[in-house]
Design an enzyme around this catalytic site. Structure first.
Site, mmCIF file in Angstrom:
data_model
loop_
_atom_site.group_PDB
_atom_site.id
_atom_site.type_symbol
_atom_site.label_atom_id
_atom_site.label_comp_id
_atom_site.label_asym_id
_atom_site.label_seq_id
_atom_site.Cartn_x
_atom_site.Cartn_y
_atom_site.Cartn_z
ATOM 1 N N HIS A 59 -83.356 -29.984 -26.604
ATOM 2 C CA HIS A 59 -82.164 -29.151 -26.764
ATOM 3 C C HIS A 59 -81.004 -29.616 -25.882
ATOM 4 C CE1 HIS A 59 -79.481 -25.750 -27.095
ATOM 5 N NE2 HIS A 59 -79.677 -25.417 -25.822
ATOM 6 N N HIS A 83 -77.500 -27.554 -18.429
ATOM 7 C CA HIS A 83 -76.926 -26.219 -18.607
ATOM 8 C C HIS A 83 -77.945 -25.078 -18.529
ATOM 9 C CE1 HIS A 83 -78.125 -26.801 -22.886
ATOM 10 N NE2 HIS A 83 -78.157 -25.477 -22.934
ATOM 11 N N GLU A 87 -80.612 -21.055 -15.184
ATOM 12 C CA GLU A 87 -81.041 -19.840 -15.863
ATOM 13 C C GLU A 87 -82.549 -19.807 -16.088
ATOM 14 O OE1 GLU A 87 -80.228 -18.042 -20.278
ATOM 15 O OE2 GLU A 87 -78.563 -18.998 -19.236
ATOM 16 N N ASP A 88 -83.135 -20.948 -16.529
ATOM 17 C CA ASP A 88 -84.558 -20.978 -16.897
ATOM 18 C C ASP A 88 -85.477 -21.376 -15.748
ATOM 19 O OD1 ASP A 88 -83.696 -20.300 -19.385
ATOM 20 O OD2 ASP A 88 -84.048 -22.258 -20.313
ATOM 21 N N ASP A 150 -73.705 -25.950 -27.264
ATOM 22 C CA ASP A 150 -74.997 -25.284 -27.061
ATOM 23 C C ASP A 150 -75.266 -24.290 -28.191
ATOM 24 O OD1 ASP A 150 -77.301 -24.131 -25.811
ATOM 25 O OD2 ASP A 150 -76.032 -22.591 -24.911
ATOM 26 N N ASP A 270 -60.357 -21.902 -57.239
ATOM 27 C CA ASP A 270 -60.002 -22.975 -56.306
ATOM 28 C C ASP A 270 -61.141 -23.244 -55.317
ATOM 29 O OD1 ASP A 270 -59.627 -20.471 -55.230
ATOM 30 O OD2 ASP A 270 -57.968 -21.074 -53.927
#
Length: 724
Positions: A59, A83, A87-88, A150, A270
């Site tokens: 990812h 990134h 957080e993880d 992301d 269209d």
């Protein structure tokens, strides 16, 4: 059976492709730093897998590849790879600063959610996460570019999630990330995010449209080829060197047109459009003339976004022509430079490239918008309010007006003269007293139209009032007004609130001063700590003085100036006038009966001082009134109510092909807006089906005319107003 590759092996295979792309524009020393960031990210995510079963490192690498397509610098690529580590994996910002430098650490921090803080609600947590990201974006636009990359990869791989989570993420993407991408001019990302969100929010509709478009391609290929040949030949004859591309509308674009204009797929002619890319500014207008001589232009379908660019810097000429076989065909004409901006937006003229060079017009507009986020943050009370203001400013539809010196100002559609004042400068908005629109006097709440010339008259004695919040449209104006009202010191707020309440009491002919025991009862009923708290709330716009006055009138035995004290309070409560545009925190139209102008009204004064307005013949209101008769007052519409109000109608129809399209066309012909359409399969009467429409009408007379017209449609058996 082959053994699965290790996460690290998968990462190395993927990063080789990323290295190849980065080597096209980064230096050797920058590539070395990117590799260090990759190795650290790979180590931190080792053993972690995505819902799809892929190694998690795939990812960050995919996000970095998207950023590399925009040729973002090494720091942004490193942030893309890192990134999720804060957080993880609970990596601290100090460690990132030590390893990769403060700029990279700040980017990663701006991209990380606030999972370690406890919030009172999920809404508040989500709003605070967005605020953190948007403020980081305001300081460094690379934050949102990496975040959009992301989100794009997450949307591309959303299939592994549960259906509920897919819908939640898709809705969040459509509400926040799609308009941000549009606002920054990232049109390729904007269209793909929009399409992916549509696919996950409405999978059945998406599949049905995809099949219809695929079936129609063969039928329309002959028309497309004929148009391409004619246009190429005509432009060559005129000596214009142009690249011409045929393009298909996105499925969401087709769906939106069908929904907004109430068309069937066969009526959306269209589906295809053409892009003409020429070599110079002047050639755009010459090419336009050639096309207009080749095919007849449709009246009112020409837009010049070159002379007046969109808010996001987009420039192009748009025209719709009647092509072969009477088919409407849209053409976009632009230069190569305009085409780059149209596709990549702010990433095409990136704020962090050529820092020594002068800012382009697009960069200046982007910088001004990012700066306005900081202004809104400074003025907003909390994260939910901040996100509300930002969403208001993300409207793609704009109205263009002029200052007296002919400077073009772009505002959201529906913006007023007061919004214009705050766009020029907060001080001008705070001290505005009136406007001159096209050299004619006008009120501050006057809605602006394209091409208006607007001037604002100011006075040092003028200040924002709570009433201004009822008609401004831009987030900047709303947050500035609320900030001013909050910044009034408590003494001033109490004084202003006391004066407003006194005026409201006098309007109800309540004798002053109000007895102390009546005021004590008011404080107790409203849950306030003291009377001054109620005055301060009125002075800062949190409460409506008129509703507080009616609360006093309802719950006390206070005599009016012209009545005997013995009379009951309920008999003395005066009717209240509403226009339909009162703040939603103070007055709400009941959804059970959806009253519209012309209906007789009744109002329920709730304990929290909100007034809920019902139609007088509403069954639900009758039942509630029987239980608490003392909480009801008479309400009536003002002479100048809001232009449109929503109500529901039920239409009993026979099963006929094309009937829904005919009904939608008839409602449109009756000058009513369709807000919602539903069908209740359980409510059948033999071969008949019940359709439910929510429509916006001006008043009861307009509704009656609409219902007569709908009743005249072949296949319609009965039309009723839905009273819930």
């Amino acid at each position: 059976m082959n053994e699965p590759a290790s996460p690290t092996a998968v990462g190395v295979a993927s990063v080789t492709q990323l290295n190849t792309r980065l080597a096209e524009y980064l230096t050797a020393s920058e590539l070395k730093k990117v590799k260090e960031a990759y190795r650290f990210s790979d180590e931190m995510h080792l053993g972690q897998v995505r819902k799809s079963g892929e190694p998690y490192i795939s990812h960050p690498i995919a996000v970095a590849e998207i950023c590399a397509e925009w040729k973002l610098d090494a720091q942004a690529i490193m942030a893309a790879l890192l990134h999720d580590v804060m957080e993880d994996q609970d990596v601290k910002k100090d460690e990132l600063i030590e390893r990769f430098g403060a700029p990279v650490a700040s980017l990663v921090d701006g991209l990380s959610k606030l999972d370690k803080i406890e919030f009172q609600s999920q809404v508040e947590q989500q709003a605070e996460n967005f605020r953190k990201m948007l403020l980081a974006m305001a300081r460094d636009v690379r934050v949102i570019l990496v975040k959009l990359a992301d989100r794009l990869h997450n949307m591309r791989t959303l299939g592994a999630m549960s259906s509920d989570k897919r819908r939640r993420i898709a809705r969040e993407t459509m509400e926040v990330y799609v308009p941000i991408a549009h606002r920054l001019g990232l049109n390729n990302i904007y269209r793909e995010l929009q399409e992916l969100s549509f696919c996950h929010l409405h999978p059945v509709r998406h599949r049905t449209l995809a099949k219809a478009v695929k079936a129609a391609r063969g039928n329309r290929r002959e028309v497309v080829n004929k148009i391409l040949e004619s246009v190429r030949a005509s432009l060559q004859s005129a000596g214009i060197d142009a690249a011409i591309q045929g393009r298909e509308k996105t499925l969401f674009g087709i769906y939106r047109k069908m929904r907004n204009k109430h068309l069937s797929f066969s009526q959306v002619l269209d589906v295809y459009g053409f892009r003409v890319v020429v070599d110079s500014f002047a050639s755009c207008y010459v090419a336009l003339g050639v096309l207009h001589s080749l095919f007849k232009p449709m009246p009112g379908k020409f837009k010049d976004y070159i002379a007046i660019p969109k808010l996001n810097g987009y420039q192009s000429l748009h025209t719709t022509l009647i092509g072969p076989y009477g088919t409407p065909v849209e053409f976009q004409i632009r230069t190569e430079e305009m085409n780059k901006v149209a596709e990549a937006g702010v990433a095409a003229h990136w704020l962090y490239k050529n820092q020594g060079a002068a800012l382009t017009d697009l960069q200046q507009r982007t910088h001004a918008w990012l700066q306005s986020l900081l202004d809104i943050q400074h003025q907003s009370g909390d994260s939910v309010e901040f996100l509300e203001h930002v969403k208001v400013d993300l409207f793609p539809d704009s109205v263009y007006v002029f200052t007296p010196k002919s400077t073009i100002i772009a505002l959201p559609r529906g913006a007023t003269a007061l919004d214009f004042a705050y766009t020029i400068h907060t001080d001008i908005g705070d001290h505005a007293v009136s406007a001159r629109i096209n050299h004619e006097p006008a009120a501050l709440k006057t809605e602006l139209r394209n091409g208006d010339i607007v001037a604002i008259e100011v006075s040092d004695d003028a200040h924002p009032t709570p009433n201004w919040l009822s008609f401004v449209r831009t987030g900047r104006a709303r947050s500035a007004i609320r900030h001013h009202l909050r910044s009034i010191n408590r003494e001033q707020a109490v004084e202003l609130g006391e004066m407003l309440l006194e005026q409201a009491l006098m309007a109800l002919e309540i004798a002053l001063p109000v007895p102390a025991d009546a005021l004590d009862k008011l404080v107790g009923d409203t849950g306030a700590r003291a009377l001054d708290d109620i005055h301060a709330d009125i002075g800062t716009g949190r409460r409506l003085a008129s509703l507080v006055a009616r609360h006093i009138q309802r719950v006390t035995e206070v005599p009016t100036a012209s009545e005997a004290p013995a009379e009951k309070a309920e008999s003395r409560v005066k009717p209240m006038e509403i226009s339909g545009d009162e703040p939603a925190t103070a007055v709400q139209l009941a959804t059970c009966c959806s009253p519209i102008p012309g209906d007789r009204l009744t109002g329920n004064l709730r304990r929290d001082q909100m007034l809920v307005v019902h139609a007088a013949d509403c069954d639900g209101a009758r039942r509630q009134r029987a239980k608490e008769p003392g909480r009801w007052i008479e309400v009536f519409w003002s002479e100048d109510p809001v232009s449109r109000s929503s109500c529901r109608i039920r239409v009993l129809v026979s099963d006929e092909k094309g009937l829904l399209a005919r009904l939608a066309a008839e409602i449109n012909e009756s000058d009513a807006n369709i807000v919602h359409v539903g069908m209740d399969e359980t409510r059948r009467e033999g071969p008949l089906t019940e359709l439910r429409f929510t429509v916006q009408v001006e008043n009861r007379v307009h509704l009656a005319r609409l219902m007569r017209n709908v009743k005249s449609v072949h296949g319609v058996e009965r039309v009723l107003r839905d009273r819930g």
